[in-house]
Design a protein around this motif. Structure first.
Motif, PDB file in Angstrom:
ATOM      1  N   ARG A  20       0.811  -1.220   0.000  1.00  0.00           N
ATOM      2  CA  ARG A  20       0.000   0.000   0.000  1.00  0.00           C
ATOM      3  C   ARG A  20       0.843   1.268   0.000  1.00  0.00           C
ATOM      4  N   HIS A  21       2.169   1.147   0.232  1.00  0.00           N
ATOM      5  CA  HIS A  21       3.057   2.314   0.237  1.00  0.00           C
ATOM      6  C   HIS A  21       3.999   2.317  -0.966  1.00  0.00           C
ATOM      7  N   ARG A  22       3.754   1.436  -1.944  1.00  0.00           N
ATOM      8  CA  ARG A  22       4.717   1.254  -3.028  1.00  0.00           C
ATOM      9  C   ARG A  22       4.945   2.541  -3.835  1.00  0.00           C
ATOM     10  N   ASP A  23       3.878   3.345  -4.052  1.00  0.00           N
ATOM     11  CA  ASP A  23       4.036   4.572  -4.838  1.00  0.00           C
ATOM     12  C   ASP A  23       4.939   5.572  -4.122  1.00  0.00           C
ATOM     13  N   GLU A  24       4.745   5.707  -2.800  1.00  0.00           N
ATOM     14  CA  GLU A  24       5.578   6.630  -2.036  1.00  0.00           C
ATOM     15  C   GLU A  24       7.019   6.135  -1.981  1.00  0.00           C
ATOM     16  N   ILE A  25       7.200   4.801  -1.883  1.00  0.00           N
ATOM     17  CA  ILE A  25       8.548   4.244  -1.856  1.00  0.00           C
ATOM     18  C   ILE A  25       9.243   4.483  -3.193  1.00  0.00           C
ATOM     19  N   LYS A  26       8.502   4.311  -4.287  1.00  0.00           N
ATOM     20  CA  LYS A  26       9.070   4.576  -5.609  1.00  0.00           C
ATOM     21  C   LYS A  26       9.461   6.044  -5.751  1.00  0.00           C
ATOM     22  N   ALA A  27       8.632   6.930  -5.192  1.00  0.00           N
ATOM     23  CA  ALA A  27       8.923   8.362  -5.280  1.00  0.00           C
ATOM     24  C   ALA A  27      10.217   8.715  -4.545  1.00  0.00           C
ATOM     25  N   LEU A  28      10.591   7.914  -3.568  1.00  0.00           N
ATOM     26  CA  LEU A  28      11.840   8.133  -2.829  1.00  0.00           C
ATOM     27  C   LEU A  28      13.032   7.488  -3.532  1.00  0.00           C
ATOM     28  N   GLY A  29      12.787   6.920  -4.729  1.00  0.00           N
ATOM     29  CA  GLY A  29      13.856   6.277  -5.483  1.00  0.00           C
ATOM     30  C   GLY A  29      14.005   4.803  -5.185  1.00  0.00           C
ATOM     31  N   GLY A  30      12.989   4.211  -4.546  1.00  0.00           N
ATOM     32  CA  GLY A  30      13.076   2.816  -4.160  1.00  0.00           C
ATOM     33  C   GLY A  30      12.972   1.864  -5.338  1.00  0.00           C
ATOM     34  N   ARG A  31      13.732   0.778  -5.244  1.00  0.00           N
ATOM     35  CA  ARG A  31      13.682  -0.289  -6.237  1.00  0.00           C
ATOM     36  C   ARG A  31      13.396  -1.609  -5.539  1.00  0.00           C
ATOM     37  N   PHE A  32      12.530  -2.423  -6.153  1.00  0.00           N
ATOM     38  CA  PHE A  32      12.104  -3.679  -5.536  1.00  0.00           C
ATOM     39  C   PHE A  32      13.104  -4.792  -5.863  1.00  0.00           C
ATOM     40  N   THR A  38      12.102  -7.253  -0.860  1.00  0.00           N
ATOM     41  CA  THR A  38      12.342  -6.013  -0.126  1.00  0.00           C
ATOM     42  C   THR A  38      12.514  -4.861  -1.103  1.00  0.00           C
ATOM     43  N   TRP A  39      12.349  -3.626  -0.589  1.00  0.00           N
ATOM     44  CA  TRP A  39      12.613  -2.409  -1.351  1.00  0.00           C
ATOM     45  C   TRP A  39      13.932  -1.817  -0.876  1.00  0.00           C
ATOM     46  N   GLN A  40      14.695  -1.248  -1.800  1.00  0.00           N
ATOM     47  CA  GLN A  40      15.951  -0.591  -1.468  1.00  0.00           C
ATOM     48  C   GLN A  40      15.868   0.871  -1.895  1.00  0.00           C
ATOM     49  N   ILE A  41      16.047   1.755  -0.910  1.00  0.00           N
ATOM     50  CA  ILE A  41      15.931   3.196  -1.146  1.00  0.00           C
ATOM     51  C   ILE A  41      17.283   3.848  -0.864  1.00  0.00           C
ATOM     52  N   PRO A  42      17.791   4.698  -1.759  1.00  0.00           N
ATOM     53  CA  PRO A  42      19.036   5.422  -1.479  1.00  0.00           C
ATOM     54  C   PRO A  42      18.895   6.238  -0.197  1.00  0.00           C
ATOM     55  N   PHE A  43      19.913   6.170   0.647  1.00  0.00           N
ATOM     56  CA  PHE A  43      19.826   6.830   1.946  1.00  0.00           C
ATOM     57  C   PHE A  43      19.911   8.348   1.832  1.00  0.00           C
ATOM     58  N   SER A  44      19.023   9.005   2.568  1.00  0.00           N
ATOM     59  CA  SER A  44      19.078  10.442   2.799  1.00  0.00           C
ATOM     60  C   SER A  44      18.261  10.718   4.051  1.00  0.00           C
ATOM     61  N   ASP A  45      18.516  11.845   4.684  1.00  0.00           N
ATOM     62  CA  ASP A  45      17.758  12.185   5.884  1.00  0.00           C
ATOM     63  C   ASP A  45      16.263  12.271   5.589  1.00  0.00           C
ATOM     64  N   LEU A  46      15.926  12.857   4.433  1.00  0.00           N
ATOM     65  CA  LEU A  46      14.527  12.991   4.057  1.00  0.00           C
ATOM     66  C   LEU A  46      13.887  11.617   3.854  1.00  0.00           C
ATOM     67  N   ALA A  47      14.600  10.732   3.130  1.00  0.00           N
ATOM     68  CA  ALA A  47      14.059   9.390   2.891  1.00  0.00           C
ATOM     69  C   ALA A  47      13.902   8.627   4.198  1.00  0.00           C
ATOM     70  N   LEU A  48      14.875   8.775   5.084  1.00  0.00           N
ATOM     71  CA  LEU A  48      14.816   8.060   6.363  1.00  0.00           C
ATOM     72  C   LEU A  48      13.632   8.532   7.201  1.00  0.00           C
ATOM     73  N   GLU A  49      13.421   9.851   7.250  1.00  0.00           N
ATOM     74  CA  GLU A  49      12.296  10.381   8.019  1.00  0.00           C
ATOM     75  C   GLU A  49      10.962   9.946   7.417  1.00  0.00           C
ATOM     76  N   ARG A  50      10.898   9.899   6.081  1.00  0.00           N
ATOM     77  CA  ARG A  50       9.645   9.493   5.433  1.00  0.00           C
ATOM     78  C   ARG A  50       9.352   8.016   5.660  1.00  0.00           C
ATOM     79  N   VAL A  51      10.386   7.171   5.583  1.00  0.00           N
ATOM     80  CA  VAL A  51      10.200   5.735   5.821  1.00  0.00           C
ATOM     81  C   VAL A  51       9.803   5.482   7.281  1.00  0.00           C
ATOM     82  N   GLN A  52      10.409   6.240   8.187  1.00  0.00           N
ATOM     83  CA  GLN A  52      10.033   6.092   9.593  1.00  0.00           C
ATOM     84  C   GLN A  52       8.561   6.441   9.801  1.00  0.00           C
TER      85      GLN A  52
END
Length: 247
Positions: A20-32, A38-52
């Protein structure tokens, strides 16, 4: 089962209920990653706060992941300690937390015996134990010793995971598994409480067939022992009186 994440070097690994969060994860640069689901998202403070925020995690495991990501690597700091100064406790605990987050990016199956089971409104709390060696106290029916001769890890089943297991396995099967002394196989997310430097497990699922198999083996071992001692036919060897009923 919820959405969970860990930080591994410069990547945020997301697993669990991600659909249910796949679109938001993709927007953060996530790849399945289909191999590990699992999804892999490039690390950034913004991405970390959003995933949290998506995971809704305020527990110690989330804090560990965030602190491990933001904590500077002791090897990369400009101010180095002298060779004889030793490693401060904070650096040691942070290194351990980072290693655990890196080594266990997804839940793993863990076997052990339930000890000190406590059912509370906020969740079920227990210890998963295993003997260090065969001590003088012997073993329990499940083949695992308890008490001082065992090594144990604190584990928790949160209400959402408990409800998921009830739907999957049924109330009766779950009640048979979740008992003190039961040998269990649990799908656990490995965490680390930095303030207490303590390993912890969050149980997301159980395998009832494993527990039933362990109980069957314990029963067979008991019957074998009784047969060896001739106790399985002890009652049949007793003579019956001529008049078994009293008047």
């Amino acid at each position: 089962m919820g959405l969970h994440f860990v930080v591994r070097e410069n990547i945020i690994i997301v697993h669990g209920d991600t659909y249910r969060h796949r679109d938001e994860i993709k927007a953060l640069g996530g790849r399945f990653d289909s191999r590990y689901k699992t999804w892999q998202i490039p690390f950034s403070d913004l991405a970390l706060e959003r995933v949290q925020a998506l995971s809704g995690r305020g527990d110690a495991a989330a804090a560990t992941a965030i602190d491990a990501a933001r904590e500077p690597d002791p090897k990369s700091t400009k101010q180095e300690s002298s060779p004889d100064a030793g490693m401060p406790v904070r650096e040691l605990v942070t290194a351990v937390a980072r290693s655990i987050a890196t080594g266990f990016p997804a839940p793993v199956w863990v076997t052990g015996e339930i000890e000190n089971l406590a059912v509370r409104p906020q969740g079920i709390f227990l210890n998963l134990a295993e003997p260090k060696s065969d001590g003088p106290g012997g073993k329990t029916a499940s083949g695992i010793s308890g008490g001082a001769g065992s090594i144990s890890v604190k584990a928790t089943i949160w209400p959402t995971a408990l409800e998921y297991m009830r739907r999957m396995h049924g109330e009766d099967a779950l009640r048979q598994v979740l008992q003190d002394g039961s040998q269990v196989r649990c799908l656990c997310r490995v965490g680390f409480y930095r303030d207490r430097a303590q390993l912890s497990l969050t149980i997301e699922n159980v395998d009832p067939l494993f527990t039933k198999g362990a109980l069957a083996l314990a029963r067979e071992a008991l019957l074998k022992e009784l047969r060896a001692k001739g106790l399985d036919r002890a009652n049949k060897a007793l003579p019956l009186p001529a008049f078994p009923f009293l008047v």
